[in-house]
Design an enzyme around this catalytic site. Structure first.
Site, PDB file in Angstrom:
ATOM      1  N   ALA A 229       1.014  -1.056   0.094  1.00  0.00           N
ATOM      2  CA  ALA A 229      -0.041   0.124   0.322  1.00  0.00           C
ATOM      3  C   ALA A 229       0.880   1.581  -0.259  1.00  0.00           C
ATOM      4  CB  ALA A 229      -0.885   0.149   1.150  1.00  0.00           C
ATOM      5  N   ARG A 230       1.206   1.782   1.045  1.00  0.00           N
ATOM      6  CA  ARG A 230       2.493   2.851   1.467  1.00  0.00           C
ATOM      7  C   ARG A 230       3.256   2.464   2.726  1.00  0.00           C
ATOM      8  NH1 ARG A 230       1.006   4.052  -3.090  1.00  0.00           N
ATOM      9  NH2 ARG A 230       0.427   5.493  -4.303  1.00  0.00           N
ATOM     10  N   ASP A 254       6.676  -3.229  -0.394  1.00  0.00           N
ATOM     11  CA  ASP A 254       6.940  -3.122  -2.012  1.00  0.00           C
ATOM     12  C   ASP A 254       7.693  -1.662  -1.598  1.00  0.00           C
ATOM     13  OD1 ASP A 254       6.660  -3.279  -4.960  1.00  0.00           O
ATOM     14  OD2 ASP A 254       4.922  -1.835  -4.213  1.00  0.00           O
ATOM     15  N   GLU A 259      11.586   6.796   0.161  1.00  0.00           N
ATOM     16  CA  GLU A 259      11.509   5.848  -1.803  1.00  0.00           C
ATOM     17  C   GLU A 259      12.776   6.854  -2.150  1.00  0.00           C
ATOM     18  OE1 GLU A 259       8.129   4.311  -3.348  1.00  0.00           O
ATOM     19  OE2 GLU A 259       7.385   3.618  -0.997  1.00  0.00           O
ATOM     20  N   HIS A 278       8.726  -0.850  -4.815  1.00  0.00           N
ATOM     21  CA  HIS A 278       7.657   0.280  -5.529  1.00  0.00           C
ATOM     22  C   HIS A 278       7.806  -0.466  -6.821  1.00  0.00           C
ATOM     23  CE1 HIS A 278       4.538   4.186  -4.095  1.00  0.00           C
ATOM     24  NE2 HIS A 278       4.161   2.179  -5.429  1.00  0.00           N
ATOM     25  N   ALA A 281       2.243  -2.572  -8.823  1.00  0.00           N
ATOM     26  CA  ALA A 281       1.370  -2.022  -9.162  1.00  0.00           C
ATOM     27  C   ALA A 281       2.009  -2.384 -10.865  1.00  0.00           C
ATOM     28  CB  ALA A 281       1.676  -0.524  -9.346  1.00  0.00           C
TER      29      ALA A 281
HETATM   30  C1  OXD Z   1      -0.384   3.377  -6.652  1.00  0.00           C
HETATM   31  C2  OXD Z   1       0.754   2.599  -6.480  1.00  0.00           C
HETATM   32  O1  OXD Z   1      -0.961   3.894  -5.932  1.00  0.00           O
HETATM   33  O2  OXD Z   1       1.014   2.496  -8.262  1.00  0.00           O
HETATM   34  O3  OXD Z   1      -1.218   2.368  -7.286  1.00  0.00           O
HETATM   35  O4  OXD Z   1       1.875   2.903  -5.793  1.00  0.00           O
END
Ligand code: OXD
Length: 317
Positions: A229-230, A254, A259, A278, A281
């Site tokens: 996620a974050r 991830d 970062e 990261h 996605a």
């Molecule tokens: C998203 C990402 O928020 O790729 O889609 O981090």
């Protein structure tokens, strides 16, 4: 002929992407730029497409004509500043586009940990032939923290592999691939039942540093933690402590608070941690899907129809 619609995209686009956008809005004048050079075009921009983690505040403050900001990501934390929140500018995101890539990434991490690949890759570097403990994900319990479109895709794939799927969700709903839903207040109950915990939450004031040492204490010491996620959803120093103290078995990460992850971070050297930069996605196909969603929305915009994926800016999702 109506006035051209000035669209500024803060990413490089291939010719096929320009075509997709032009097919949606014949009067579109499409420019691409990076965040720095965008300043020279922003005064005339009507529609801005950005990565949701970009800090676009100073750009936004110099955009008198801007009517719509579209995030090419699911996350939109870089766009949630007071001037945009309180403005009439429409904010949309790319919800629904990243389920395929992110869920495959999560599966890869769960299978890698379960088959001991994190250890075997290290041994291979030393040409060492030695078996390591391994396991099955079949009939293991997955706890998904945040059941949005990405969480749902993870649930579907996990279910098809024979896992038991739990998830937290703000509002109750009927879910085809989830065995049990928990309210966010009962997160710890779900954590205590899960063999794998995956975060799939947006970054909001209420989710920032949600994962503290106490949360890791609530997890099984045999459980794996996966964050796609974050980074700021986790108190990183508490995660490091949890790994060092054996409160959890390991982590697939991830995303990070900063970062790229600092080279001094102890996470790099932990054999029970898999770090990806990261990329959950990403794939060769993801940008085509993202631009397609943007173009579909653009067609709605030019035809005066309601857009999809509109963000409630006060709520932040
Ligand atoms: C998203 C990402 O928020 O790729 O889609 O981090």
């Amino acid at each position: 002929m109506s006035d051209p619609l000035n669209i500024l995209v803060l990413n490089h686009l291939a010719e096929r992407h320009f075509t997709t956008i032009r097919n949606a809005a014949a009067n579109a004048n499409i420019l691409t730029a990076d965040l720095q050079s965008a300043h020279q075009f922003i005064a005339d921009t009507d529609v801005l497409a950005v990565w949701g983690y970009m800090d676009i505040r100073s750009l936004y403050l110099n955009a008198p004509k801007l009517k719509w900001v579209h995030a090419l990501t699911a996350g939109i934390e870089g766009t949630l500043f007071p001037e945009l929140i309180t403005s009439k500018t429409i904010l949309t995101n790319s919800r629904g586009v990243y389920g395929i890539t992110v869920s495959e990434h999560v599966l890869a991490l769960m299978l890698a940990f379960s088959r001991g690949l994190n250890l075997l890759f290290r041994q291979q570097l030393d040409k060492k032939w030695q078996r390591v403990p391994n396991n099955e994900i079949h009939e293991k319990t997955l706890g998904i923290v945040g059941l949005g479109s990405i969480g749902r895709e993870i649930a579907k794939k996990a279910k098809s592999l024979g896992m038991k799927v739990l998830a937290t969700k703000r509002h109750h709903s009927t879910e085809l691939f989830v065995d049990q839903l928990y309210s966010p207040e009962n997160l710890d109950d779900m954590l205590s039942m899960s063999d794998f915990v995956v975060t799939a939450l947006p970054l909001l004031p209420e989710t920032r540093e949600l994962f503290t040492l106490d949360r890791f204490k609530a997890m099984k010491s045999s459980a794996w933690f996966i964050n796609i996620a974050r980074g700021d959803i986790v108190k990183e120093k508490d995660l490091i402590a949890a790994l060092q103290q054996g409160l959890i078995k390991g982590a697939g990460l991830d995303v990070f608070a900063h970062e790229p992850l600092e080279t001094e971070s102890p996470l790099w050297d932990m054999s029970n941690v898999i770090i990806t930069p990261h990329t959950a996605a990403l794939s060769p196909q993801y940008l085509d899907r993202t631009i397609k969603l943007f173009a579909d929305n653009l067609a709605r915009y030019t035809q005066g129809n309601e857009l999809i994926n509109i963000i409630d800016k006060q709520k932040g999702y």
